[in-house]
Design an enzyme around this catalytic site. Structure first.
Site, mmCIF file in Angstrom:
data_model
loop_
_atom_site.group_PDB
_atom_site.id
_atom_site.type_symbol
_atom_site.label_atom_id
_atom_site.label_comp_id
_atom_site.label_asym_id
_atom_site.label_seq_id
_atom_site.Cartn_x
_atom_site.Cartn_y
_atom_site.Cartn_z
ATOM 1 N N ASP A 124 -29.307 4.255 -27.416
ATOM 2 C CA ASP A 124 -29.706 5.053 -26.254
ATOM 3 C C ASP A 124 -28.589 6.046 -25.995
ATOM 4 O O ASP A 124 -27.426 5.763 -26.273
ATOM 5 C CB ASP A 124 -30.063 4.208 -25.017
ATOM 6 C CG ASP A 124 -29.065 3.116 -24.696
ATOM 7 O OD1 ASP A 124 -27.889 3.211 -25.109
ATOM 8 O OD2 ASP A 124 -29.460 2.149 -23.998
ATOM 9 N N HIS B 285 -24.813 2.592 -27.949
ATOM 10 C CA HIS B 285 -25.050 3.011 -26.564
ATOM 11 C C HIS B 285 -24.114 4.201 -26.323
ATOM 12 O O HIS B 285 -22.924 4.018 -26.084
ATOM 13 C CB HIS B 285 -24.737 1.861 -25.596
ATOM 14 C CG HIS B 285 -25.631 0.681 -25.785
ATOM 15 N ND1 HIS B 285 -26.993 0.742 -25.536
ATOM 16 C CD2 HIS B 285 -25.388 -0.589 -26.194
ATOM 17 C CE1 HIS B 285 -27.537 -0.447 -25.786
ATOM 18 N NE2 HIS B 285 -26.586 -1.271 -26.185
ATOM 19 N N GLU C 125 -29.313 -0.641 -31.038
ATOM 20 C CA GLU C 125 -29.622 -0.581 -29.597
ATOM 21 C C GLU C 125 -29.463 0.845 -29.082
ATOM 22 O O GLU C 125 -28.957 1.075 -27.985
ATOM 23 C CB GLU C 125 -28.705 -1.534 -28.809
ATOM 24 C CG GLU C 125 -28.773 -2.970 -29.283
ATOM 25 C CD GLU C 125 -27.963 -3.944 -28.437
ATOM 26 O OE1 GLU C 125 -27.534 -3.579 -27.316
ATOM 27 O OE2 GLU C 125 -27.766 -5.081 -28.891
ATOM 28 N N GLU D 242 -21.339 -9.236 -30.277
ATOM 29 C CA GLU D 242 -20.237 -8.797 -29.397
ATOM 30 C C GLU D 242 -19.074 -9.775 -29.333
ATOM 31 O O GLU D 242 -18.570 -10.090 -28.251
ATOM 32 C CB GLU D 242 -20.784 -8.520 -27.993
ATOM 33 C CG GLU D 242 -21.856 -7.445 -27.997
ATOM 34 C CD GLU D 242 -22.479 -7.185 -26.629
ATOM 35 O OE1 GLU D 242 -22.010 -7.764 -25.636
ATOM 36 O OE2 GLU D 242 -23.440 -6.394 -26.572
ATOM 37 N N ASN E 86 -23.462 -7.951 -34.810
ATOM 38 C CA ASN E 86 -23.884 -6.807 -33.978
ATOM 39 C C ASN E 86 -22.857 -6.561 -32.873
ATOM 40 O O ASN E 86 -22.401 -7.509 -32.228
ATOM 41 C CB ASN E 86 -25.248 -7.171 -33.350
ATOM 42 C CG ASN E 86 -25.908 -6.026 -32.622
ATOM 43 O OD1 ASN E 86 -26.069 -4.940 -33.186
ATOM 44 N ND2 ASN E 86 -26.299 -6.248 -31.374
#
Ligand code: G2I
Length: 452
Positions: free
Chosen positions: A262, A233, A260, A155, A197
Site C-alpha cells: 500500500d 507499506h 502487503e 516481522e 515476511n
C-alpha cells in the site's frame, strides 16, 4: 533464406542469453489478475471474511484478483484461541471463496509477536516453544495442499538495531525458533512455499541485510525456506534500490513476493507503477499482493493507499499498475523454462488440439514422498487462445487435492483442467501457468492441451 535463418538464430541466442525473455505478442490483460497471469505472476489482495457479503467488495475481488491473503483470519489468535482448540471458520470462508474462483492463497501468518492469543502471550521457555511449533504443525497440516505460500514467520527482525532480531517471547525461546518453525511447516505441508515476511525491508538497509544473512545461512545449512515477503507499506515512493534489493534476495535462491503493498502520498500512481515494474524485472518475483481492496478497507485509515476508492472505483494507481503489467516483454517467473518460445508458428507438441492454432502444455514437479505440486505451462500455438483445457494423467493411487488458476473436473485418472476467467485468453506464442497439488506420485507424461 540463409541470412534470415541466421538472423533468427541470433535472435534466439540473444533470447536464451537473456534467460527469461519470451517471444510472442503479449495481449493486454484487462484486469490485474489477467495481466499478471500473462507475465506468469499473480496479483492478490488481502481480504477479510467479514466483508465477503459486501457485493461491491466481492465483485472487485472476483473480477480483478487471482490470489488472496486473509488479513487476520489465519493469525494465531484467530486459529487457536485457546490452547489446543483450533478455530478455522473465518479462514475457511476465505479459502472457499478463493478455491471457487481458482485463486491462490497466501497463508498469513503462522508465527508473529503480535496477534498472539492471550494464553500464548503469557508463556515462555520450552512451553512456549512447544506450543508455537505445535501451532505451526496443526495449522499447516489442516491447510495442507491448499496454500500457495505461507508466511511462516512474520516481522522477527528489529528496526534500528543493526540488523538484529526483535525481542519477543518467541525470540526468548532461543535464536533457533525461526528455523524450527520452518522445519515444522515443511514437514506439515511440503507443497507450500515457505516465506519469511517483514516490513521496512524494501531497500538495502541494516534490517533487510540482517534478513538477507539469515536466508543465506538457512540456504547453506538446508533449513527449508523458499521465499521472502517484502510488505512494502510505502509512503510516496519505493526506495531507489527496491529492485536491487529484491534481486539480491532472489540471487540467494529464493522467490521474492511483494506481500502487503500500500502506498500513501501524492505520487501514488507512479510509485505503484514503479513497484510493479520492479517485480516484473526480477524473474523470481512471483507476485504482488495489495493490503486491502478499497481505500476504506485499508488499515491505514485516512491515507487512501490502495487501488480502488471508497466506492470501488478504479484510481489512477490502478491504471498505473495495469499499464505496467501490460507493458514490456514477457518474463518467466521462477521454475519456468529458460528457453524462448519461438515467435514463428511451430508444430504443437502437446497432443491433439482443437482451435486454429492449437496449444501445448508442459509440467514441472516439486515432489516429495507421498505428494507433489505440479506447475503446468500452457502455451498458445500460432493463433490466440480464448480458452483451453489440459488433460493430465494422474498415476493410479494418487489424487488431485487442489488446483489454482484452473478448475479441475475429477481428481483421479485423466483429470481435465480448464482455464478460469482471467487466463483463458492467451496471445499466439504466449503462455500462462496454472498449478495443482496431488497425493501419490506426480504425473510423468506430457499433458495434452485442447484450444478453444
Ligand atoms: O499492521 C499492518 C500489517 C503489518 N504486517 C502484518 C499484517 O498482519 C498487518 O496487518 C494488520 C491488519 O491489516 C489489521 O487489520 O494487522 C493488524 C494487527 O496488528 C490488524 O488490526 C487488527 C486490529 O488491531 C484489531 O483491533 C482488530 O480486531 O484487526 C483486527 C480485526 O479487524
Amino acid at each position: 533464406m540463409r541470412r534470415t535463418l541466421m538472423s533468427l538464430s541470433v535472435v534466439a541466442v540473444a533470447a536464451v542469453a537473456a534467460g527469461t525473455v519470451l517471444g510472442g505478442v503479449a495481449q493486454a490483460g484487462t484486469t490485474l489478475g489477467a495481466a499478471a497471469a500473462e507475465k506468469g505472476r499473480y496479483y492478490g489482495a488481502a481480504i477479510a471474511a467479514g466483508k465477503l457479503g459486501d457485493s461491491v467488495y466481492t465483485g472487485i475481488l472476483n473480477r480483478e484478483f487471482n490470489s488472496v491473503t486473509p488479513e487476520n483470519e489465519m493469525k494465531w489468535d484467530a486459529t487457536e484461541p485457546s490452547q489446543g482448540r483450533f478455530s478455522y471458520g473465518n479462514a475457511d470462508r476465505i479459502v472457499s471463496q478463493a478455491q471457487s474462483h481458482g485463486m491462490r492463497i497466501r497463508g498469513h501468518a503462522l508465527l508473529w509477536h503480535q496477534q498472539q492469543p492471550s494464553w500464548a502471550q503469557g508463556m515462555s521457555g520450552s512451553a512456549l516453544r512447544n506450543a508455537a511449533i505445535n501451532h505451526v504443525t496443526q495449522v499447516a497440516t489442516y491447510y495442507r495442499g491448499k496454500i500457495y505460500a505461507w508466511d511462516v514467520v512474520n516481522e522477527a527482525f528489529a528496526d534500528g538495531n543493526g540488523g538484529g532480531r526483535r525481542d519477543s517471547n518467541l525470540q526468548r525461546t532461543g535464536n533457533d525458533w525461526i528455523e524450527a518453525a520452518f522445519r515444522a511447516a515443511r514437514a506439515a505441508d511440503p507443497g507450500a512455499k515457505l516465506c519469511y515476511n517483514d516490513y521496512n525491508t524494501d531497500g538495502i538497509n541494516a534490517k533487510s541485510t540482517g534478513i538477507y544473512n539469515m536466508v543465506r545461512d538457512f540456504k547453506s545449512r538446508g533449513v527449508p525456506i523458499d521465499c521472502v515477503g517484502f510488505q512494502s507499506h510505502l509512503t510516496n515512493s519505493a526506495p531507489s534500490d527496491y529492485q536491487a534489493n529484491l534481486q539480491r534476495f532472489a540471487d540467494l535462491g529464493v522467490d521474492v513476493q511483494i506481500t502487503e503493498l500500500d502506498i500513501s502520498g501524492g505520487s501514488q500512481a507512479s510509485a505503484y507503477g514503479a513497484v510493479t515494474r520492479a517485480c516484473l524485472a526480477v524473474s523470481r518475483c512471483t507476485g504482488i499482493t495489495v493490503w486491502g481492496i478499497r481505500d476504506s478497507d485499508s488499515w491505514r485509515t485516512g491515507q487512501n493507499p490502495l487501488l480502488f476508492d471508497n466506492s470501488g472505483n478504479k484510481k489512477a494507481a490502478y491504471t498505473a499498475v495495469l499499464d505496467a503489467l501490460n507493458s514490456g516483454g514477457m518474463t518467466v517467473p521462477t521454475g519456468g523454462p529458460t528457453t524462448p518460445v519461438p515467435t514463428t508458428p511451430v508444430p504443437t507438441t502437446g497432443g491433439p488440439t482443437q482451435g486454429p492454432g492449437g496449444c501445448s502444455a508442459t509440467v514441472s514437479l516439486n515432489s516429495w514422498s507421498g505428494g507433489y505440486v505440479a506447475t503446468v505451462r500452457v502455451t498458445a500455438g500460432s493463433a490466440p487462445l480464448t480458452g483451453w483445457t489440459v488433460n493430465v494423467a494422474i498415476p493410479s493411487g494418487g489424487a488431485v487435492t487442489s488446483a489454482w488458476s484452473a478448475t479441475n473436473s475429477g481428481t483421479s485418472g485423466t483429470v481435465a483442467f480448464r482455464n478460469v476467467s482471467y487466463n483463458g485468453t492467451v496471445a499466439a506464442g504466449a503462455a500462462t501457468e496454472f498449478g495443482f497439488q496431488g497425493t501419490g506420485s506426480g504425473p510423468t507424461g506430457t499433458p495434452t492441451c485442447a484450444a478453444s
